[in-house]
Scaffold this active site. Structure first.
Site, mmCIF file in Angstrom:
data_model
loop_
_atom_site.group_PDB
_atom_site.id
_atom_site.type_symbol
_atom_site.label_atom_id
_atom_site.label_comp_id
_atom_site.label_asym_id
_atom_site.label_seq_id
_atom_site.Cartn_x
_atom_site.Cartn_y
_atom_site.Cartn_z
ATOM 1 N N GLY A 14 0.827 -1.213 0.000
ATOM 2 C CA GLY A 14 0.000 0.000 0.000
ATOM 3 C C GLY A 14 0.858 1.260 0.000
ATOM 4 N N ARG A 18 -2.485 8.218 3.545
ATOM 5 C CA ARG A 18 -2.871 8.998 4.715
ATOM 6 C C ARG A 18 -1.666 9.465 5.539
ATOM 7 N NH1 ARG A 18 -7.311 4.444 6.127
ATOM 8 N NH2 ARG A 18 -5.827 3.296 4.831
ATOM 9 N N ASN A 175 -12.184 -5.540 12.039
ATOM 10 C CA ASN A 175 -11.226 -6.463 11.437
ATOM 11 C C ASN A 175 -9.825 -5.918 11.675
ATOM 12 O OD1 ASN A 175 -9.695 -8.029 9.652
ATOM 13 N ND2 ASN A 175 -10.336 -6.830 7.860
ATOM 14 N N ARG A 337 31.087 9.960 18.763
ATOM 15 C CA ARG A 337 30.638 9.618 17.414
ATOM 16 C C ARG A 337 31.117 8.214 17.050
ATOM 17 N NH1 ARG A 337 32.985 14.421 14.329
ATOM 18 N NH2 ARG A 337 32.380 13.093 12.559
ATOM 19 N N LYS A 355 35.674 10.767 17.741
ATOM 20 C CA LYS A 355 35.248 10.072 16.522
ATOM 21 C C LYS A 355 36.338 9.108 16.119
ATOM 22 C CE LYS A 355 36.455 10.673 12.614
ATOM 23 N NZ LYS A 355 37.019 11.149 11.369
ATOM 24 N N SER A 409 47.211 21.296 28.437
ATOM 25 C CA SER A 409 46.025 22.035 28.001
ATOM 26 C C SER A 409 46.278 22.765 26.693
ATOM 27 C CB SER A 409 45.649 23.078 29.058
ATOM 28 O OG SER A 409 45.275 22.410 30.237
ATOM 29 N N ALA A 427 51.450 23.240 27.729
ATOM 30 C CA ALA A 427 50.219 23.989 27.449
ATOM 31 C C ALA A 427 50.415 24.875 26.219
ATOM 32 C CB ALA A 427 49.853 24.844 28.650
#
Ligand code: UD1
Ligand code: CA
Length: 469
Positions: A14, A18, A175, A337, A355, A409, A427
């Site tokens: 189908g 709708r 049905n 990720r 990632k 850092s 750093a």
């Protein structure tokens, strides 16, 4: 009935007008699975002969969705154009040839139907009926087909809402769109139905009336309104999704998982959770995710296609395609990720994105970092503001950081780069090329000072204070 196993037909051609979608209706997902895959899953625990899926022109997408869910032994038959459920069954039967055993026909848009129910339908026919129709009594029958019964209570026919008289529309037994048939009788009568109805379609439901008028026994098998729920529009999709979600939470609660607030917990059908895991509110567990015992996920987290190890925690974070080792921790506010692996006790803290990166046991990146295409050993401390500069504008390159290294850092690790064991970066350094074991990299671009890596004071500090702060 000689053959012990039914032949299965799933109606999935189908258009789903709708839903107002270019995607076939049954490919829309609830609880992470396409609608018709829920039906295939229920059917799979029922032993059967051939299984045919009636599909529209989008055969390839349908096949891919089914195969993606592990259903590889289905047959597909194309119904083009989709001229109604009766026509769909006719197309399936032409493909199948002679079906002299039970034909189990199920609409592909009823994802809550259970395996036991489908088996019960088959049994009704095994026990002598020519057809068994799944029905339910519902509060709002809307556009569903109504089950018309004779004064003695036996099923007479099914009338579609659009073809029903006002009196028939008052009927609340509907049905549900699942049927078992004597295959031979179905094959004979399916070609006798016409399209003289409000929708100009061939209705499968019309075979019921034909069977009854020829003296065949048709029985209704009733289930709850909940199980009968089908999807025709977006509202149905949301409602069916909510029902499934509640069922899934209920199941895991019974299995010994703590779900603090099932109403704000969204667990896909293919997720598995070990007893004694805890899921906090506003959490989404999606795809092929597994949560191990003692893990605590949430609040406000989304885990997709990932493994969360025993005792691991994820707080206010998004984790996709990742593997989190035992006792590791993520968040608050981290984004892992695909391709991220955390070792035992590894920690990824606030505003850290990873990632395709492996992070060894007890290594930490607690604040503000991007770690991409990196292999990080054990006991490594990645300081705030560190970035693996993995893309040079054309290609991606790797960053390798060996055990016990200390990344100061705001270090820029310009890949490809390899930081040796116990090496350190100062750093604000911009590191290009390799830093040998025990060396220190300082400045922009970084100078290498051999043997000074440990002079960062890491070892002494680790012994006396927490590195979290
Ligand atoms: C159908 C039943 C209705 C029942 C309801 C239950 C008919 C005529 N009506 O109505 O009595 O109450 O299901 O949910 O059967 N399909 C095809 N080819 C087509 C048309 C549909 O394969 O040409 C498939 C659809 O993909 C869907 C299923 O058949 O999975 C049912 O079709 P749909 O149009 O949703 O039927 P309903 O109007 O819901
Ligand atoms: Ca429907």
């Amino acid at each position: 009935m000689t053959s012990p196993k039914p032949t299965v037909v799933v109606l999935a051609a189908g258009k789903g007008k709708r839903l107002r979608s270019p995607i076939p209706k049954v490919l829309h997902r609830v609880a992470g699975r396409p609608l018709f895959v829920h039906v295939l899953t229920a059917l799979s625990s029922l032993s059967h002969e051939r299984a045919v899926v009636v599909v529209s022109k989008e055969e390839d997408a349908m096949r891919a969705a089914a195969e993606g869910a592990g259903f590889t032994d289905l047959e597909y038959v194309v119904q083009d154009p989709p001229n109604g459920t009766g026509d769909a069954v006719k197309v399936a039967l032409e493909h199948l040839g002679v079906v002299d055993d039970v034909a189990l026909v199920v609409n592909g848009d009823t994802p809550l139907v259970r395996a036991e129910t489908l088996k019960a339908l088959v049994d009704v026919v095994r026990e002598g009926a020519t057809a068994a129709v799944l029905t339910a009594t519902v509060a709002d029958p809307a556009d569903l087909g109504r089950v018309v019964r004779r004064p003695d209570g036996s099923v007479e026919r099914i009338v579609e809402a659009r073809d029903a008289t006002p009196a028939e529309l008052e009927i609340v037994e509907v049905n549900c769109g699942a049927y078992a048939f004597d295959g031979a009788v179905l094959s004979e009568l399916i070609s006798k139905i016409d399209r003289e109805n409000a929708q100009g379609e061939y209705y499968l439901t019309d075979v019921v009336q034909l069977m009854v008028s020829e003296g065949h026994g048709v029985e209704a098998h009733m289930v709850t309104a909940e199980e009968s729920a089908g999807v025709n529009d977006r509202k149905d999709l949301a409602e069916v999704g909510a029902l499934l979600r509640a069922q899934i939470c209920e199941k895991w609660l019974q299995e010994g998982v703590t779900i603090v607030d099932p109403s704000t917990t969204y667990i896909d059908a293919d997720v598995t959770i070990e007893p004694d895991a805890t899921i906090l509110p506003f959490t989404f567990l999606e795809g092929a995710t597994t949560i191990a015992a003692g893990a605590e996920v949430g609040p406000n987290s989304r885990i997709v296609d990932s493994e969360v190890g025993p005792g691991a925690t994820v707080t206010y974070s998004v984790v996709r395609g990742s593997t989190l080792g035992p006792e590791s921790s993520v968040g608050p506010y981290a984004s892992l990720r695909p391709g991220t692996t955390l070792g035992r006790g590894a920690r990824i803290g606030t505003f850290v994105e990873t990632k395709a990166t492996s992070i060894g046991d007890d290594s930490k990146a607690n604040h503000l970092a991007y770690l991409g295409d990196a292999e990080i050993g054990r006991g490594v401390n990645v300081g705030a503001g560190t970035i693996t500069c993995n893309w040079d504008g054309r290609d991606k390159h790797k960053t390798i950081i060996d055990d016990d290294a200390y990344i100061g850092s705001d270090t820029m690790l310009v890949a490809p780069t390899h930081i040796g064991k116990r090496a350190a970066t100062a750093a604000g350094s911009v590191v290009r090329g390799d830093v040998p074991d025990d060396a220190l990299a300082v400045g922009v671009p970084a100078r290498i000072i051999e043997g000074k890596g440990n002079k960062m004071g890491r070892v002494e500090r680790a012994e006396t204070e927490s590195e979290d702060d």
